[in-house]
Design an enzyme around this catalytic site. Structure first.
Site, PDB file in Angstrom:
ATOM      1  N   ARG A   1       1.001  13.491   4.777  1.00 47.05           N
ATOM      2  CA  ARG A   1       2.394  13.739   5.188  1.00 47.05           C
ATOM      3  C   ARG A   1       3.370  13.614   4.023  1.00 47.05           C
ATOM      4  NH1 ARG A   1       0.540  10.857  10.190  1.00 47.05           N
ATOM      5  NH2 ARG A   1       0.194   9.174   8.727  1.00 47.05           N
ATOM      6  N   ILE A   2       3.273  12.481   3.280  1.00 45.72           N
ATOM      7  CA  ILE A   2       4.261  12.234   2.218  1.00 45.72           C
ATOM      8  C   ILE A   2       4.010  13.176   1.039  1.00 45.72           C
ATOM      9  CG2 ILE A   2       5.169  10.512   0.610  1.00 45.72           C
ATOM     10  CD1 ILE A   2       4.363   8.361   2.728  1.00 45.72           C
TER      11      ILE A   2
ATOM     12  N   HIS B   1       9.049  -1.492  -5.219  1.00 43.81           N
ATOM     13  CA  HIS B   1       8.447  -1.058  -3.942  1.00 43.81           C
ATOM     14  C   HIS B   1       9.524  -0.743  -2.898  1.00 43.81           C
ATOM     15  CE1 HIS B   1       4.524  -1.334  -1.422  1.00 43.81           C
ATOM     16  NE2 HIS B   1       5.378  -0.474  -0.864  1.00 43.81           N
ATOM     17  N   ILE B   2      10.320   0.296  -3.201  1.00 40.44           N
ATOM     18  CA  ILE B   2      11.421   0.650  -2.283  1.00 40.44           C
ATOM     19  C   ILE B   2      11.251   2.055  -1.699  1.00 40.44           C
ATOM     20  CG2 ILE B   2      13.092  -0.909  -3.354  1.00 40.44           C
ATOM     21  CD1 ILE B   2      14.314   1.581  -4.767  1.00 40.44           C
TER      22      ILE B   2
ATOM     23  N   SER C   1      -7.112  16.848  -2.594  1.00 43.36           N
ATOM     24  CA  SER C   1      -7.100  16.337  -1.231  1.00 43.36           C
ATOM     25  C   SER C   1      -8.531  16.353  -0.732  1.00 43.36           C
ATOM     26  CB  SER C   1      -6.225  17.246  -0.372  1.00 43.36           C
ATOM     27  OG  SER C   1      -6.118  16.740   0.917  1.00 43.36           O
TER      28      SER C   1
ATOM     29  N   ARG D   1       0.180   3.182  -3.816  1.00 45.45           N
ATOM     30  CA  ARG D   1      -0.250   1.795  -3.883  1.00 45.45           C
ATOM     31  C   ARG D   1      -0.603   1.463  -5.332  1.00 45.45           C
ATOM     32  NH1 ARG D   1       1.977   0.903   0.172  1.00 45.45           N
ATOM     33  NH2 ARG D   1       1.163   0.047   2.105  1.00 45.45           N
TER      34      ARG D   1
ATOM     35  N   GLU E   1       1.651  -7.176  -6.608  1.00 47.99           N
ATOM     36  CA  GLU E   1       3.089  -7.377  -6.335  1.00 47.99           C
ATOM     37  C   GLU E   1       3.369  -8.792  -5.827  1.00 47.99           C
ATOM     38  OE1 GLU E   1       4.194  -4.206  -3.678  1.00 47.99           O
ATOM     39  OE2 GLU E   1       3.518  -2.689  -5.098  1.00 47.99           O
TER      40      GLU E   1
HETATM   41  C1  DGY Z   1       4.232   1.379   3.570  1.00 49.80           C
HETATM   42  O1  DGY Z   1       4.779   1.602   4.640  1.00 49.80           O
HETATM   43  O2  DGY Z   1       3.014   1.485   3.404  1.00 49.80           O
HETATM   44  C2  DGY Z   1       5.127   0.973   2.458  1.00 49.80           C
HETATM   45  O3  DGY Z   1       4.502   1.024   1.231  1.00 49.80           O
HETATM   46  C3  DGY Z   1       5.640  -0.420   2.694  1.00 49.80           C
HETATM   47  O4  DGY Z   1       4.560  -1.310   2.599  1.00 49.80           O
END
Ligand code: DGY
Length: 320
Positions: free
Chosen positions: A158-159, A286-287, A178, A239, A268
């Site tokens: 999705r992202i 991590h935002i 993929s 990640r 982290e």
């Molecule tokens: C997620 O939703 O996986 C983000 O990285 C927050 O942990």
């Protein structure tokens, strides 16, 4: 306090968009942002639902501390590499996550990091704030343009797909890796599926959108960074364990890698001091999903999942 109510253990925190709905129905125990492992274990006994976030390790020890009452681990994250799925399955515990609501936010942050790293914004801003700006300089802070570049997307979920659309909108060619071909992205964006090494070689920007699994941990190390090359940009909003931070610091230091934009790290909230000191590098804490609608949506999805399981229904986003 009504002691008959089922107990929801929030290992760290949950936003009001989800917490208030859970508070109406259940007894809540909340650890807080600084909750230690020991404190979480101490809160766990008698939990019907456990709400960790991606930084809380959910393993046999924590599940056993919750006891037989536990029915659901409702992760406050889309990624669920912090949860031992086998251990949950073995104890008959359902696992849920928070997909969809953070897709746009995370893809937009990946694009922001791409542009910031490609245009050396951190270096330029740091110099300006330090009073080092001496006026317009045609040779300073030259970066790459996304227009006409090749953008490599590792992981077209999705992202990754949303990020590919944004890059395509800026005039980039899209290549991707993929587990399965993505005919829709190929049709809509002209995206081309490649093997990893070829993607790294051909891309001006490489953006990671894969989950942390045994196959993806350590995916990008020194030899992969060499393929990205001295004019290439590496972006990671997925990640931390996918990328060797020390190798990135080395490659930025020697000029083997053009630039990097990182939002996630192996351990982290620790960040390699060498990375902190590296040039041509934009570092964020991590935002990726940190927008109001996204984080509220995630909290609300957690509540939907907990309530569904505790009411005996199938949760909207079950992963195991
Ligand atoms: C997620 O939703 O996986 C983000 O990285 C927050 O942990």
């Amino acid at each position: 306090m009504n002691t008959d109510r089922q107990v929801v253990v929030v290992a760290r925190v949950l936003l009001p968009a989800g917490l208030d709905r859970l508070r109406d129905r259940y007894e809540i125990r909340e650890g807080g942002l600084d909750a230690t492992r020991e404190e979480v274990l101490a809160m766990a006994p008698g939990a019907s639902a456990l709400v960790p976030d991606g930084s809380v390790r959910v393993d046999g020890e924590l599940l056993d501390a919750c006891g037989d009452s536990l029915r659901v681990v409702a992760n406050f994250a889309v990624g669920f590499d912090n949860v031992d799925l086998e251990a949950c399955e073995g104890r008959g515990v359902i696992v849920t996550n928070t997909p969809d609501v953070l897709t746009e936010a995370t893809a937009e942050l990946a694009m922001a990091l791409t542009l910031a790293a490609a245009r050396r914004m951190s270096d330029a801003e740091r110099d300006l704030r330090a009073g080092l700006w001496r006026g317009w300089d045609p040779a300073a802070y030259r970066g790459i343009e996304i227009w006409g570049s090749t953008v490599g997307v590792i992981g077209m979920g999705r992202i990754g797909t949303r990020f590919a659309r944004l890059a395509h909108g800026l005039g980039a060619r899209i290549v991707y890796t993929s587990q399965s071909p993505k005919p829709e992205a190929e049709r809509e964006l002209g995206a081309e599926q490649l093997r990893l090494a070829e993607l790294l070689e051909r891309s001006d920007v490489v953006s990671l959108h894969a989950p942390a699994t045994s196959e993806t941990r350590g995916l990008i190390g020194a030899s992969e960074l060499e393929l990205v090359g001295p004019h290439g940009v590496l972006v990671n909003t997925s990640r931390g364990p996918l990328v060797d931070s020390e190798a990135v610091a080395d490659a930025l230091g020697t000029g083997t890698l053009g630039a990097a934009g990182l939002d996630v790290y192996e351990n982290e909230p620790e960040v390699s001091p060498r990375l902190l000191a590296a040039p041509r590098c934009v570092l964020l804490p991590h935002i990726g999903s940190a927008t109001v609608p996204s984080r509220d949506g995630m909290a609300s999805a957690v509540a939907d999942n907990v309530i569904a399981v505790l009411e005996g229904r199938e949760p909207p986003s079950r992963v195991a």
